[in-house]
Design a protein around this motif. Structure first.
Motif, PDB file in Angstrom:
ATOM      1  N   ALA A  29       0.826  -1.205   0.000  1.00 32.37           N
ATOM      2  CA  ALA A  29       0.000   0.000   0.000  1.00 32.37           C
ATOM      3  C   ALA A  29       0.862   1.257   0.000  1.00 32.37           C
ATOM      4  O   ALA A  29       0.589   2.212  -0.740  1.00 32.37           O
ATOM      5  N   LEU A  30       1.921   1.267   0.807  1.00 33.32           N
ATOM      6  CA  LEU A  30       2.808   2.431   0.861  1.00 33.32           C
ATOM      7  C   LEU A  30       3.567   2.607  -0.452  1.00 33.32           C
ATOM      8  O   LEU A  30       3.799   3.729  -0.894  1.00 33.32           O
ATOM      9  N   PHE A  31       3.942   1.490  -1.069  1.00 32.59           N
ATOM     10  CA  PHE A  31       4.679   1.577  -2.336  1.00 32.59           C
ATOM     11  C   PHE A  31       3.815   2.197  -3.423  1.00 32.59           C
ATOM     12  O   PHE A  31       4.301   2.976  -4.254  1.00 32.59           O
ATOM     13  N   LEU A  32       2.521   1.860  -3.426  1.00 27.98           N
ATOM     14  CA  LEU A  32       1.618   2.369  -4.458  1.00 27.98           C
ATOM     15  C   LEU A  32       1.157   3.795  -4.188  1.00 27.98           C
ATOM     16  O   LEU A  32       0.787   4.518  -5.119  1.00 27.98           O
ATOM     17  N   PHE A  60      10.912  -0.974   5.391  1.00 27.94           N
ATOM     18  CA  PHE A  60      11.655  -0.060   6.267  1.00 27.94           C
ATOM     19  C   PHE A  60      11.923   1.260   5.561  1.00 27.94           C
ATOM     20  O   PHE A  60      11.777   2.340   6.149  1.00 27.94           O
ATOM     21  N   PHE A  61      12.302   1.194   4.286  1.00 26.86           N
ATOM     22  CA  PHE A  61      12.525   2.423   3.509  1.00 26.86           C
ATOM     23  C   PHE A  61      11.225   3.209   3.340  1.00 26.86           C
ATOM     24  O   PHE A  61      11.210   4.439   3.416  1.00 26.86           O
ATOM     25  N   LEU A  62      10.130   2.494   3.090  1.00 24.64           N
ATOM     26  CA  LEU A  62       8.858   3.173   2.853  1.00 24.64           C
ATOM     27  C   LEU A  62       8.308   3.820   4.111  1.00 24.64           C
ATOM     28  O   LEU A  62       7.759   4.926   4.070  1.00 24.64           O
ATOM     29  N   ILE A  63       8.426   3.144   5.240  1.00 23.46           N
ATOM     30  CA  ILE A  63       7.870   3.667   6.497  1.00 23.46           C
ATOM     31  C   ILE A  63       8.699   4.825   7.025  1.00 23.46           C
ATOM     32  O   ILE A  63       8.160   5.859   7.445  1.00 23.46           O
ATOM     33  N   THR A  64      10.013   4.673   7.021  1.00 19.71           N
ATOM     34  CA  THR A  64      10.888   5.724   7.570  1.00 19.71           C
ATOM     35  C   THR A  64      11.176   6.834   6.568  1.00 19.71           C
ATOM     36  O   THR A  64      11.658   7.890   6.952  1.00 19.71           O
ATOM     37  N   VAL A  84       2.656   6.191  -1.360  1.00 21.15           N
ATOM     38  CA  VAL A  84       3.718   7.121  -0.927  1.00 21.15           C
ATOM     39  C   VAL A  84       4.956   7.001  -1.816  1.00 21.15           C
ATOM     40  O   VAL A  84       5.485   7.989  -2.315  1.00 21.15           O
ATOM     41  N   GLY A  85       5.401   5.781  -2.023  1.00 18.28           N
ATOM     42  CA  GLY A  85       6.595   5.555  -2.842  1.00 18.28           C
ATOM     43  C   GLY A  85       7.879   5.723  -2.056  1.00 18.28           C
ATOM     44  O   GLY A  85       7.888   6.186  -0.909  1.00 18.28           O
ATOM     45  N   LEU A  86       8.977   5.346  -2.673  1.00 17.38           N
ATOM     46  CA  LEU A  86      10.292   5.459  -2.044  1.00 17.38           C
ATOM     47  C   LEU A  86      10.795   6.897  -2.120  1.00 17.38           C
ATOM     48  O   LEU A  86      10.466   7.644  -3.046  1.00 17.38           O
ATOM     49  N   ASN A  87      11.600   7.251  -1.139  1.00 24.31           N
ATOM     50  CA  ASN A  87      12.229   8.571  -1.115  1.00 24.31           C
ATOM     51  C   ASN A  87      13.560   8.477  -1.865  1.00 24.31           C
ATOM     52  O   ASN A  87      14.621   8.347  -1.277  1.00 24.31           O
ATOM     53  N   PHE A  88      13.479   8.539  -3.201  1.00 22.74           N
ATOM     54  CA  PHE A  88      14.683   8.378  -4.010  1.00 22.74           C
ATOM     55  C   PHE A  88      15.660   9.520  -3.758  1.00 22.74           C
ATOM     56  O   PHE A  88      15.271  10.685  -3.672  1.00 22.74           O
ATOM     57  N   GLY A  89      16.924   9.149  -3.648  1.00 17.96           N
ATOM     58  CA  GLY A  89      17.970  10.137  -3.457  1.00 17.96           C
ATOM     59  C   GLY A  89      18.400  10.759  -4.763  1.00 17.96           C
ATOM     60  O   GLY A  89      17.872  10.464  -5.844  1.00 17.96           O
TER      61      GLY A  89
END
Length: 317
Positions: free
Chosen positions: A35-38, A181-185, A40-45
């Motif tokens: 759900a978070l991936f669809l 972990f990446f998606l939540i934080t 919020v998505g990842l915080n790409f650097g």
């Protein structure tokens, strides 16, 4: 002299029974990750998005985030992300990707130096253009996919089919939880993050292989022992080694998180989480999966096949 033992001898913990809790928890976490991936998505650097990253340290006194943000936004390069880190004298500014290629990115650095050089020391400057960031995304994704495929192929040939399926599911489980972990934080996802994921895959593989090797050994030794008891025995008999490995690795990574500085903190945090997840997975996820597979039947068939092939060989002389 008595040796230090983290886990007492003859431990008889019912690991398999706890699948009633571990499976629902892992399933709920995986659904949350999806759900978070669809949404919020990842915080790409900057490695993957492109743009300009500048880290500065105040030459004297504390930094004033509001003033820095106002000055950075007034440069005309779009809204800048300004974050404080360290001891209150360091900050990072992230400018979005500019149209005009590498020259436009360098223009951001030039104007930022003119605006902040008098009061701040520039500690780190990175600029990544659109072409480079696109290539890094492709190369990073390809590297992760090929590495995971290689691990899965190794597991498939390393064990009999039921054990291989359990190991593969455990490895995929650890990857999903790490991505969560990446998606939540919303920790920055960059090339270092890919290195962390690949390292976690290796650690997960190591933990699973140790337990499943013992499981295979016990299957040949105790041919009538009930499978739940045998699986509990395989985890308990390797528990001392698992606890020692996890504890020493955890303490090393904790030291990196505390004393390693901002450059390595993200990597260490992900690895710290990965050690916990891989240890949990080997005991409460991968091993109980074998309850739902014909572990003993497959092992007996493999053993019978080996005896048949050995008997078919012509005798010398």
């Amino acid at each position: 002299m008595r040796l230090l033992r983290i886990v007492p001898d003859n431990t008889r913990f019912k690991f398999v029974w706890f699948r009633r809790f571990s499976y629902p928890i892992s399933a709920a976490y995986s659904i949350l990750v999806l759900a978070l991936f669809l949404t919020v998505g990842l915080n790409f650097g900057i490695d993957f998005k492109g743009g300009t990253l500048i880290e500065m340290q105040a030459k004297s006194g504390k930094i004033e985030i509001a003033q820095v943000r106002q000055t950075a936004n007034a440069l005309g390069f779009g809204e800048a992300e300004v974050q404080e880190f360290g001891d209150g004298t360091e900050l990072s500014m992230r400018f979005p990707l500019q149209a005009g290629g590498e020259a436009a990115q360098q223009g951001v650095v030039t104007k930022a130096r003119d605006a902040f050089a008098s009061t701040y020391e520039f500690r780190r400057v990175e600029t990544v253009g659109p072409r480079v960031s696109g290539e890094l995304v492709q190369a990073g994704a390809l590297g992760v996919v090929l590495a995971i495929m290689g691990v899965l192929i190794y597991l498939w040939f390393r064990f009999e089919m039921p054990l291989a399926i359990g190991a593969i599911l455990g490895t995929l489980h650890d990857i999903v939880l790490t991505m969560g972990f990446f998606l939540i934080t919303q920790l920055e996802f960059n090339l270092t993050s890919i290195a962390a994921i690949l390292t976690i895959v290796g650690y997960s593989l190591n933990e699973t292989v140790v337990v499943f090797d013992r499981t295979r050994e016990l299957l040949r030794r105790y041919k009538t022992m009930p499978i739940p008891e045998l699986l509990d025995l395989s985890v308990n008999s390797t528990l001392s080694r698992t606890a020692m490995t996890a504890t020493t690795t955890f303490l090393s990574l904790l030291a990196l998180v505390i004393f390693g500085g901002s450059a390595i903190e993200g990597f260490a945090l992900v690895m710290l989480f990965g050690v916990v997840v891989c240890t949990y997975s080997a005991m409460f996820v991968s091993t109980p999966v074998l309850l739902y597979m014909d572990v003993r039947g497959q092992g007996q068939r493999e053993e019978a096949r080996e005896k048949t092939l050995a008997g078919a060989k012509p005798k010398a002389g």
